[in-house]
Design a protein around this motif. Structure first.
Motif, mmCIF file in Angstrom:
data_model
loop_
_atom_site.group_PDB
_atom_site.id
_atom_site.type_symbol
_atom_site.label_atom_id
_atom_site.label_comp_id
_atom_site.label_asym_id
_atom_site.label_seq_id
_atom_site.Cartn_x
_atom_site.Cartn_y
_atom_site.Cartn_z
ATOM 1 N N SER A 23 21.215 2.243 20.448
ATOM 2 C CA SER A 23 19.971 2.361 19.677
ATOM 3 C C SER A 23 20.239 2.897 18.275
ATOM 4 O O SER A 23 19.408 2.755 17.397
ATOM 5 N N PHE A 24 21.426 3.486 18.022
ATOM 6 C CA PHE A 24 21.686 3.976 16.667
ATOM 7 C C PHE A 24 22.654 3.130 15.854
ATOM 8 O O PHE A 24 23.015 3.501 14.751
ATOM 9 N N GLY A 25 23.048 1.983 16.364
ATOM 10 C CA GLY A 25 23.869 1.109 15.519
ATOM 11 C C GLY A 25 24.934 0.355 16.286
ATOM 12 O O GLY A 25 24.984 0.398 17.512
ATOM 13 N N ALA A 190 19.128 5.708 26.296
ATOM 14 C CA ALA A 190 18.348 5.355 25.097
ATOM 15 C C ALA A 190 18.855 6.052 23.829
ATOM 16 O O ALA A 190 18.387 5.732 22.734
ATOM 17 N N ASN A 191 19.781 6.998 23.975
ATOM 18 C CA ASN A 191 20.270 7.740 22.805
ATOM 19 C C ASN A 191 19.136 8.165 21.863
ATOM 20 O O ASN A 191 19.169 7.907 20.661
ATOM 21 N N SER A 192 18.119 8.797 22.452
ATOM 22 C CA SER A 192 17.079 9.464 21.658
ATOM 23 C C SER A 192 16.157 8.521 20.884
ATOM 24 O O SER A 192 15.565 8.928 19.898
ATOM 25 N N ILE A 213 17.417 8.057 33.810
ATOM 26 C CA ILE A 213 17.224 7.548 32.447
ATOM 27 C C ILE A 213 17.833 8.596 31.518
ATOM 28 O O ILE A 213 17.408 9.763 31.525
ATOM 29 N N GLU A 214 18.842 8.196 30.744
ATOM 30 C CA GLU A 214 19.591 9.160 29.929
ATOM 31 C C GLU A 214 18.967 9.308 28.541
ATOM 32 O O GLU A 214 18.715 8.315 27.848
ATOM 33 N N GLN A 215 18.740 10.546 28.163
ATOM 34 C CA GLN A 215 18.319 10.979 26.818
ATOM 35 C C GLN A 215 17.344 10.008 26.142
ATOM 36 O O GLN A 215 17.640 9.452 25.088
ATOM 37 N N ILE A 260 22.731 16.121 34.423
ATOM 38 C CA ILE A 260 23.317 16.395 33.112
ATOM 39 C C ILE A 260 24.592 15.576 32.913
ATOM 40 O O ILE A 260 25.455 15.512 33.791
ATOM 41 N N ASN A 261 24.654 14.934 31.765
ATOM 42 C CA ASN A 261 25.866 14.268 31.294
ATOM 43 C C ASN A 261 26.682 15.336 30.569
ATOM 44 O O ASN A 261 26.265 15.839 29.527
ATOM 45 N N VAL A 262 27.821 15.713 31.139
ATOM 46 C CA VAL A 262 28.671 16.736 30.520
ATOM 47 C C VAL A 262 29.710 16.046 29.649
ATOM 48 O O VAL A 262 30.513 15.239 30.141
ATOM 49 N N LYS A 263 29.677 16.343 28.363
ATOM 50 C CA LYS A 263 30.753 15.904 27.469
ATOM 51 C C LYS A 263 31.449 17.166 27.003
ATOM 52 O O LYS A 263 30.829 18.026 26.363
ATOM 53 N N VAL A 264 32.700 17.254 27.325
ATOM 54 C CA VAL A 264 33.428 18.504 27.079
ATOM 55 C C VAL A 264 33.406 18.862 25.598
ATOM 56 O O VAL A 264 33.214 20.026 25.228
ATOM 57 N N LEU A 293 33.812 6.938 23.741
ATOM 58 C CA LEU A 293 34.771 5.893 23.384
ATOM 59 C C LEU A 293 36.109 6.528 22.994
ATOM 60 O O LEU A 293 36.719 6.146 21.993
ATOM 61 N N GLU A 294 36.574 7.463 23.803
ATOM 62 C CA GLU A 294 37.784 8.211 23.451
ATOM 63 C C GLU A 294 39.057 7.367 23.581
ATOM 64 O O GLU A 294 39.149 6.474 24.420
ATOM 65 N N SER A 295 40.032 7.739 22.797
ATOM 66 C CA SER A 295 41.399 7.258 23.008
ATOM 67 C C SER A 295 41.943 7.957 24.261
ATOM 68 O O SER A 295 41.255 8.772 24.888
ATOM 69 N N GLY A 315 31.333 8.845 36.369
ATOM 70 C CA GLY A 315 31.345 9.111 34.932
ATOM 71 C C GLY A 315 31.487 7.845 34.099
ATOM 72 O O GLY A 315 31.543 6.732 34.632
ATOM 73 N N ASP A 316 31.548 8.042 32.771
ATOM 74 C CA ASP A 316 31.720 6.928 31.824
ATOM 75 C C ASP A 316 33.183 6.685 31.483
ATOM 76 O O ASP A 316 33.495 5.914 30.569
ATOM 77 N N THR A 317 34.108 7.376 32.171
ATOM 78 C CA THR A 317 35.525 7.327 31.821
ATOM 79 C C THR A 317 36.191 6.084 32.413
ATOM 80 O O THR A 317 36.999 6.168 33.336
#
Ligand code: OSB
Ligand code: MG
Length: 370
Positions: A23-25, A190-192, A213-215, A260-264, A293-295, A315-317
């Motif tokens: 939603s942001f690009g 929805a990323n806000s 439903i996330e954020q 909760i989606n935990v992002k360290v 989208l981590e390396s 998770g998303d990993t």
């Protein structure tokens, strides 16, 4: 002891193998800052997840580089700490900028685990040898392309499919996906992009058996999420608006969500991520490990964190080879049948591919005690 003798900042740009629309690009490449901390003949490595522009949260790469060079690294270089928590406390008086502080904290955890010669997961208290993973799919051109993308990833064994949505593109991809796959674990993010005025549209998603439903609402909101949650049957999952364990407590106490989606990196590092995990567990709320989208460096940190017991949702990993033709690490990070093996060996268990990284680095600088 955790000795910080020198540091190195690297900045690499990697082309993404897929077009990632949210939603942001739209994103087609990733600019990735890496931090190496050295001491006692060993090194720990971390990855920054802030972006070039403050689209997801407020932090930026330029801001992080400035803070690392001028403020954070001078506070730790040449010093010896009892453990990574003590190092984190040395940065504890600074406000915000948690992703930048997390770079220092996470590299310190890797270095500390290598110093003790144990896997990072063991130090964090995790016991799993593999973790369940799903996949986060960007906005596709139409329903058919969405179902195609979902099918490809379901066939690869991913345990949960997350679809990015935005106003005007929400019920359509969800309805099409649910029709084609009645039984998969399905979520949306929805990323806000919504406001409380969209509550009716979001309530229409209740018909599709989403896990959460996330954020949906503002990146810095908890109160409106609580109001929205009262109007929906589907649990809300908080991502952007949880930057600390205190935020997690407030959000769960308010009823702003049930997951909760935990992002360290978003919460400032492994110690704070573990506190978010613990507080959610006390509230009976499951957590899962998000991604940026981590390396391979950030991805390996995420996998180790995901071994804690209340990470009960996939998770998303997802596999590193989904994202990169050439990763920055030497080891593969590949899921099989939706299970990602936890890299064995000390620390994160992965190592920088120096030849590749130095070849593509747009910036490489050494930092020593003043
Ligand atoms: O909201 O979880 C998010 C990527 C960049 C910024 C925010 C998010 C995401 C993802 C991708 O959903 C997760 C991944 O594959 O790493
Ligand atoms: Mg998200």
């Amino acid at each position: 002891m955790l000795q910080i003798e020198s540091a190195e900042i690297l900045l690499v740009r990697l082309p993404l193998k897929f077009r990632f629309e949210t939603s942001f690009g739209v994103q087609t490449e990733k600019l990735i800052p890496l931090l190496v901390l050295r001491g006692g003949g060993l090194e720990g490595v971390s990855e920054g997840t802030m972006e070039f522009a403050p689209m997801y949260r407020e932090e930026t790469i330029a801001g992080a580089l400035h803070l690392l060079r001028e403020v954070f690294l001078p506070r730790v270089l040449g010093r010896t700490f009892a453990n990574p928590e003590a190092l984190h406390d040395a940065l504890g008086s600074f406000r915000g900028n948690r992703m930048a502080r997390a770079m220092v904290e996470m590299a310190a955890w890797d270095l500390w685990a290598r110093t003790l010669n144990v896997p990072l997961s063991t130090l964090l208290g995790g016991r799993k040898e593999q973790v369940e993973v799903g996949v986060s799919l960007g906005i596709q051109a139409d329903e058919a392309a969405t179902v195609d993308a979902v099918r490809r990833h379901v066939e690869q064994g991913y345990r949960r499919i997350k679809l990015k949505i935005k106003p005007g593109w929400d019920v359509q991809p969800v309805a099409a996906t649910r029709k084609a796959f009645p039984d998969i674990k399905l979520t949306v993010d929805a990323n806000s992009a919504y406001t409380l005025a969209d509550a009716g549209r979001l309530a229409a998603l209740d018909a599709y058996g989403l896990t959460y439903i996330e954020q949906p609402l503002a990146w810095d909101d908890l109160v409106d999420h609580a109001e929205l949650q009262r109007r929906l049957a589907t649990p809300l999952c908080l991502d952007e608006s949880v930057a600390s364990a205190q935020d997690a407590r407030k959000g769960l106490a308010l009823g702003a969500g049930g997951v909760i989606n935990v992002k360290v990196s978003r919460v400032g590092g492994h110690a704070e991520a573990r506190r978010v995990h613990d507080i959610a567990q006390a509230f009976g709320a499951p957590v899962w490990c998000g991604g940026m989208l981590e390396s391979g460096i950030g991805r390996a940190h995420n996998i180790h964190l995901s071994t804690l017991p209340n990470f009960t949702l996939p998770g998303d990993t997802s596999s590193a080879s989904r994202y990169w033709a050439q990763d920055v690490i030497n080891e593969p990070l590949e899921a099989h049948d939706g299970l990602m093996p936890v890299p064995q060996g000390p620390g994160t268990g992965v190592t920088l591919n120096r030849e590749f990284v130095e070849g593509v680095a747009e910036l490489q600088e050494e930092h020593r005690p003043q």
